[in-house]
Design a protein around this motif. Structure first.
Motif, short mmCIF file in Angstrom:
data_model
loop_
_atom_site.label_atom_id
_atom_site.label_comp_id
_atom_site.label_asym_id
_atom_site.label_seq_id
_atom_site.Cartn_x
_atom_site.Cartn_y
_atom_site.Cartn_z
N SER A 348 -8.72 8.63 -9.97
CA SER A 348 -9.39 9.70 -10.73
C SER A 348 -10.36 9.12 -11.75
N ALA A 349 -11.49 9.82 -11.92
CA ALA A 349 -12.47 9.42 -12.93
C ALA A 349 -12.15 10.02 -14.30
N ASN A 350 -11.09 10.80 -14.39
CA ASN A 350 -10.74 11.47 -15.65
C ASN A 350 -10.55 10.45 -16.77
N GLY A 351 -11.25 10.69 -17.88
CA GLY A 351 -11.10 9.83 -19.04
C GLY A 351 -11.91 8.55 -18.99
N GLN A 352 -12.60 8.31 -17.88
CA GLN A 352 -13.39 7.09 -17.74
C GLN A 352 -14.82 7.33 -18.19
N ALA A 353 -15.40 6.34 -18.83
CA ALA A 353 -16.80 6.40 -19.23
C ALA A 353 -17.64 5.63 -18.21
N PRO A 354 -18.91 5.97 -18.05
CA PRO A 354 -19.77 5.21 -17.12
C PRO A 354 -19.79 3.74 -17.49
N VAL A 355 -19.73 2.90 -16.50
CA VAL A 355 -19.72 1.46 -16.75
C VAL A 355 -21.13 0.91 -16.95
#
Length: 427
Positions: A348-355
């Protein structure tokens, strides 16, 4: 080659002075193959010097107008490009893929009014063909739809689609088409401006002829009219940045296609069409050299085709299901052990910021950051776990396996399921 020798299209000259240009490829669905692109160019050149009163573009098939590009030939072109010397790849890609855009441009400027009669799906290159007409008649059926879904396979519309669509419907609606796969049918197509007339199914050809024979028929596109001025960059810069931020958040900065699409629109809208389509192709020619489109075509198109076919037959291979379950457990274990793996788009991408806010030459995983190195080590472990699973599958089972890994959110689309993992050197 004369018009009588065409194999992908037919040309029928009518007593009323009109010409019907009929897309009827010798296969189940019309697609833009290399042969079809060449024949479109031949027709465009013939049209300019003809005495035709106007042209109806229509399909010779009941199942659709045109479904887009021949992805098998596109994959072959990718191999041809990457096999060349690095310094030659851009020119090879540009020359190979610009042929369709150039043919459409020659056709719309041939001085003859052109009306598209659309009774079925017109997606990708099929939509771009329709947008190259001066007038579009759409049958009032859900089957008759227009859209540009290239983003879903890691690419962008390279035959003027990023330019004509945004000029017709405006930048925000246009970017919903280009970035989110929005399609138009029925009254909505009429309201946004991609269709000029909506008629009952079966009346689209007659309506196209009616316009061509009437007093309002014109062989000039809105972007070629006297007085047309491209937009100033300041008029749409905020919209570009708003969509860029949303796309970076969605894919964490890993997929090059959305940013490439935004680059095409940003560069193109400030130019006249002849410059705009060349800017579009310059961006496309860089994008097509990358691994992400190759991976996404495999998992998100070819794999989806194989999966959907098996699902309709209620025959999804048990071997593919079992491999997906085992690979899924390996991915979940790796995510628990290495949280940085989520930053690469796994799970899941939840809570992740763009790298990253721009895409480098390779995957972020191959960059020098500490998070990338940690995630790369985890991917090396996944490769070891997944390789024997993939080796035990047939080619069709492997395609379904790759699609299911992406479909279930286990492996990011830009890696194409197991394909990009096993193809990479993660040391």
């Amino acid at each position: 080659m004369s018009l009588a020798d065409l194999t992908q299209f037919r040309v029928e000259q009518r007593d009323n002075g009109l010409v019907h240009f009929i897309f009827d490829a010798p296969r189940s669905m019309n697609v833009f193959s290399n042969a079809a692109i060449a024949e479109l160019g031949i027709f465009a050149d013939w049209l300019k010097d003809s005495d035709a009163r106007g042209v109806v573009i229509r399909s010779g098939k009941a199942n659709g107008f045109c479904a887009g590009a021949d992805l098998t030939e596109l994959a072959e072109a990718y191999q041809m490009i990457v096999a060349a010397r690095p310094e030659d790849r851009f020119d090879i890609a540009f020359d190979h893929f610009f042929r369709l855009s150039h043919a459409l441009r020659r056709m719309e400027r041939a001085g003859k009014p052109i009306a598209a009669a659309i009774a079925g799906v017109a997606l990708g290159g099929g939509c771009e063909l329709a947008l190259g007409a001066h007038y579009r008649v759409l049958a009032d059926t859900p089957r008759a739809m227009l859209g540009l879904p290239e983003h879903a396979v890691g690419l962008l519309p390279g035959a003027g689609g990023t330019q004509r669509m945004t000029r017709l419907v405006g930048i925000d609606i246009g970017l919903e088409v280009l970035l989110h796969g929005r399609t138009f049918a029925g009254q909505e197509a009429l309201q946004v401006g991609v269709a000029n007339r909506l008629v009952p199914e079966g009346e689209e050809v007659a309506a196209a002829e009616e316009w061509l024979l009437g007093t309002e028929a014109s062989a000039i596109q809105p972007w070629d009219a006297d007085g047309y001025q491209p937009l100033a960059h300041a008029d749409y810069a905020d919209a570009i940045e708003r969509h860029r931020g949303a796309e970076l958040a969605r894919m964490l900065g890993h997929e090059p296609a959305p940013l490439s699409i935004l680059e095409c629109v940003e560069l193109g809208l400030m130019q006249h069409m002849d410059g705009a389509i060349r800017s579009e192709m310059a961006v496309f020619s860089q994008l097509i050299q990358r691994r992400e489109p190759r991976n996404m075509i495999r998992a998100s198109f070819l794999g989806k085709q194989a999966f959907d076919k098996a699902r309709r037959a209620e025959a999804i291979p048990q071997a593919a299901k079992d491999a997906t379950a085992k690979a899924g457990q390996a991915v979940n274990d790796a995510l628990a052990a290495t949280p940085a793996l989520a930053r690469a788009g796994f799970g899941s991408a939840n809570g992740q910021a763009p790298v990253q806010d721009s895409i480098g030459r390779g995957y972020w995983l191959e960059s020098g950051s500490a998070d990338a190195a940690e995630a790369r080590s985890a991917v090396a472990g996944l490769k070891a776990a997944i390789e024997p699973l993939a080796a035990g599958l047939s080619e069709d089972e492997r395609l379904i396996f790759d699609h299911m890994l992406v479909r279930e959110g286990l492996v990011p689309a830009y890696l194409g399921g197991s394909y990009g993992i096993l193809d990479g050197d993660w040391t």
